[in-house]
Design a protein around this motif. Sequence first.
Motif, PDB file in Angstrom:
ATOM      1  N   VAL A   1       0.906  -1.195   0.083  1.00 16.37           N
ATOM      2  CA  VAL A   1       0.094  -0.007   0.091  1.00 16.37           C
ATOM      3  C   VAL A   1       0.776   1.212   0.138  1.00 16.37           C
ATOM      4  CG1 VAL A   1      -1.727   1.273   1.043  1.00 16.37           C
ATOM      5  CG2 VAL A   1      -1.780  -1.243   1.280  1.00 16.37           C
ATOM      6  N   TYR A   2       0.618   1.943  -0.839  1.00 15.18           N
ATOM      7  CA  TYR A   2       1.636   3.170  -1.188  1.00 15.18           C
ATOM      8  C   TYR A   2       0.501   4.511  -0.683  1.00 15.18           C
ATOM      9  CZ  TYR A   2       4.338   0.248  -4.158  1.00 15.18           C
ATOM     10  OH  TYR A   2       5.257  -0.521  -4.514  1.00 15.18           O
ATOM     11  N   ASP A   3       1.222   5.483   0.170  1.00 14.65           N
ATOM     12  CA  ASP A   3       0.402   6.701   0.285  1.00 14.65           C
ATOM     13  C   ASP A   3       1.602   7.870   0.507  1.00 14.65           C
ATOM     14  OD1 ASP A   3      -2.372   7.310   1.710  1.00 14.65           O
ATOM     15  OD2 ASP A   3      -0.882   8.824   2.349  1.00 14.65           O
ATOM     16  N   ALA A   4       1.067   9.159  -0.207  1.00 15.80           N
ATOM     17  CA  ALA A   4       1.891  10.319   0.076  1.00 15.80           C
ATOM     18  C   ALA A   4       2.156  10.706   1.337  1.00 15.80           C
ATOM     19  CB  ALA A   4       1.369  11.368  -0.932  1.00 15.80           C
ATOM     20  N   LEU A   5       1.152  10.313   2.138  1.00 16.99           N
ATOM     21  CA  LEU A   5       1.333  11.065   3.760  1.00 16.99           C
ATOM     22  C   LEU A   5       2.452  10.044   4.396  1.00 16.99           C
ATOM     23  CD1 LEU A   5      -2.206  12.187   4.712  1.00 16.99           C
ATOM     24  CD2 LEU A   5      -0.427  13.471   3.966  1.00 16.99           C
ATOM     25  N   ASP A   6       2.793  10.498   5.587  1.00 12.60           N
ATOM     26  CA  ASP A   6       3.852   9.755   6.543  1.00 12.60           C
ATOM     27  C   ASP A   6       3.148   8.965   7.378  1.00 12.60           C
ATOM     28  OD1 ASP A   6       2.921  11.622   8.013  1.00 12.60           O
ATOM     29  OD2 ASP A   6       5.071  12.537   8.714  1.00 12.60           O
ATOM     30  N   GLN A   7       1.670   9.289   7.154  1.00 17.28           N
ATOM     31  CA  GLN A   7       1.226   8.028   7.960  1.00 17.28           C
ATOM     32  C   GLN A   7      -0.030   7.365   7.333  1.00 17.28           C
ATOM     33  OE1 GLN A   7       0.490  11.414  11.249  1.00 17.28           O
ATOM     34  NE2 GLN A   7       0.461   9.715  12.447  1.00 17.28           N
TER      35      GLN A   7
ATOM     36  N   LEU B   1       4.985   4.407   3.047  1.00 13.27           N
ATOM     37  CA  LEU B   1       4.381   5.754   3.193  1.00 13.27           C
ATOM     38  C   LEU B   1       5.473   6.743   2.727  1.00 13.27           C
ATOM     39  CD1 LEU B   1       2.928   5.130   6.986  1.00 13.27           C
ATOM     40  CD2 LEU B   1       1.928   5.117   4.845  1.00 13.27           C
ATOM     41  N   SER B   2       5.007   8.060   2.782  1.00 15.30           N
ATOM     42  CA  SER B   2       5.706   9.253   2.135  1.00 15.30           C
ATOM     43  C   SER B   2       6.408   8.791   0.850  1.00 15.30           C
ATOM     44  CB  SER B   2       6.939   9.574   3.027  1.00 15.30           C
ATOM     45  OG  SER B   2       6.673   9.834   4.343  1.00 15.30           O
TER      46      SER B   2
ATOM     47  N   ARG C   1       5.318  10.618  -8.516  1.00  8.14           N
ATOM     48  CA  ARG C   1       6.614  11.345  -8.564  1.00  8.14           C
ATOM     49  C   ARG C   1       7.586  10.365  -7.978  1.00  8.14           C
ATOM     50  NH1 ARG C   1       5.993  15.630  -4.067  1.00  8.14           N
ATOM     51  NH2 ARG C   1       6.361  13.737  -2.862  1.00  8.14           N
ATOM     52  N   ASP C   2       7.514   9.848  -6.747  1.00  5.69           N
ATOM     53  CA  ASP C   2       8.424   9.081  -6.261  1.00  5.69           C
ATOM     54  C   ASP C   2       8.439   7.682  -6.971  1.00  5.69           C
ATOM     55  OD1 ASP C   2       8.995  11.107  -4.507  1.00  5.69           O
ATOM     56  OD2 ASP C   2       7.482  10.399  -3.186  1.00  5.69           O
TER      57      ASP C   2
END
Length: 673
Positions: A145-151, A186-187, A192-193
């Motif tokens: 699971v990928y997410d732009a936030l750090d949480q 996360l992050s 982009r990344d």
Amino acid sequence: MRELYQVVEVGPAWYQENIPCQEACPVKTNCRGYLNLAAAGEFEKGWELALDPNPMASICGSVCAAPCETACRRKEVDKPLSIRYVKKFLSDWTHQNVTVDGRPYTQPPAPVFGPPRGSVAVVGAGCAGLAAASDLSKLGFGVTVYDALDQAGGTTLAGVPPFRLPREVIDRDIAGIVNENVQLKLSTFVGRDVSLRELHDSNDAVLIAAGCFEPNYIGIPGEDAEGVMAGIVFLERAYRGRPVDVGKRVIILGSGYTAMDCASTSWRLGAEHMYVIVRRSREEMVVDEEELTETEREGIEFVYLVSPTEVLTDPNGRVRGVVFIRNKLGDPDEKGRRSPVAIPGTEFEIPCDTVLLALGQAPETSWLSKDFPEFRVKRWRDIKVDPETYQTIVPKIFIGGDYRTAPTTIIEAVADGRSAAQQMARFLDENAVSVNVPEYHEVVTLRRSSTPDNIGMISLEGELARVYHNMSVDYDRIPRQEMPKLSKDDRRGLFLEINQGYSEAQAIAESDRCLKCNFNIEIIGELCIICGGCVDVCPMDVIHMVDMSDIVDDGSIPAVGEAKKWQNGVAFYLDETACIRCALCVIRCPTDAITMNRYGTVMPAVGMALPKESIDDEIHLDLTVAAKKAARPLPQYDPHLAPGYKPLQNGHPNGDHKHAHSPYVEEKELIKH
């Protein structure tokens, strides 16, 4: 006018649909089951049942929209069950009181058996993405699971106030999802990344469940001024500790849950005057009454039937006020909502320091087309997603949750994520989802005792007795237990939870109000002598006798055709939706012609429909009673201490014989007469 009655043969689906709370829940949670377990003091078992179909159950205990309560049949008696807050109690109690191998309890993730059978990437660690990851993990797939936030948490983290949803509650649910088959990255901003193409090429399937974080704008002059901010951006900054200065006067444009949160958060950040602007009337708002009342209690002012026309700025380009025009409601649209119509010449101004736009959000889709030109569209709704399979024009890419539907409630996002996972599993392995599981039916004939549970210990009455199904003597007189809340003076902090939680006594009292809708009346015609006693004793007018000549049928039930040949024959009409399961009809019947049956069923997942069950709680209690280790525990509260409790006067609640329907009270009356 003569009334006619259509006779149809009912099956498992009808019995299941007659449990309205479970049918209203998007993930088909067995609400009635965990309420009954809570009423019996089986808190840990109740929590397990609540958690089973909903990996975000702790979150839902705090902030679910609670469609189950809207459907609850108890509202026909007084007020619906507080199902959401009983779930909150079960989560809090279990996490505070249960230990596992001497360690504090954590929600257990799905067990992993062997290496994963395939890999799936999920974009978005919100409710839909995490629910999908949980289901895919249970089916044996490896998920990242990928997410732009750090949480992790998505909207629940960035858009729901911590004073309504403490962050440790979010962590509970995440702990119950992450295992050897579910990893969080996360992050990590996809597009982009890491590119969508990379995820596509290195996985067997990709689910995009990135939520809706692109705010909507009105398009009025001045809305790009300094001091005008999207509500979702404001909330994310405030809850994640970033500095936000709202000044003393704040205008919130919008009337949904985000608007309520913006207003309450502004007040906690020091604002003194908050105005929530509503284009329609109060009756047209979609926010539930409890949320609306709590927002008003904090001093927020609602301005109804007005629309903004211009944002005013000072010489430095900062907002100083908003111009509005008054509305009247026009004709209803295709959904039945009356559209606001501006009234010329009614413009007025409200000065302010900050304007928050809580007008809804949409998915941000520009990153999709960087690697896949197929997703290059003018509007996000133009992206083609099969409504049955969740599949896009790129076969390995699926879209689910709010990213597919636009913003919905948390529980709807969970359901959509689970449905998406089901469809992805079919795509990856047609044998992965057990679609051929047979339905399970169980009919148990009860002989309810005439003595309610908390009048005295009940003796077992034979092999089929289920003593814990007798209603408490107080169930019809216990009012809805209101959630203890912080007073306004104690609420000013962002991280001070408003809802303080039920005590054990309150949770049991509230759960004991359940009408147990998995029980249904059955009349055995061969034993009935048509005395009418059941009709007379029913306090809710459930049972009616009707003439057989008024019965209409299609001939599919031979017994009905035979009965219609009888001269002066009668039939019983049962309004199950009004039944409060008091069993007075069972007690009154002199020939034992009336029983109350439990109909248990397991319905497998078919198509987009999620599986549902309604037997786990009965199985647990059946085993304890059959082994004679325990009968249903006596209610662990003193009903006289329940706020609003109606005491007996002259043998009846409020001294009113006509509306008394306690089994104990009525039984005394039957004996006396």
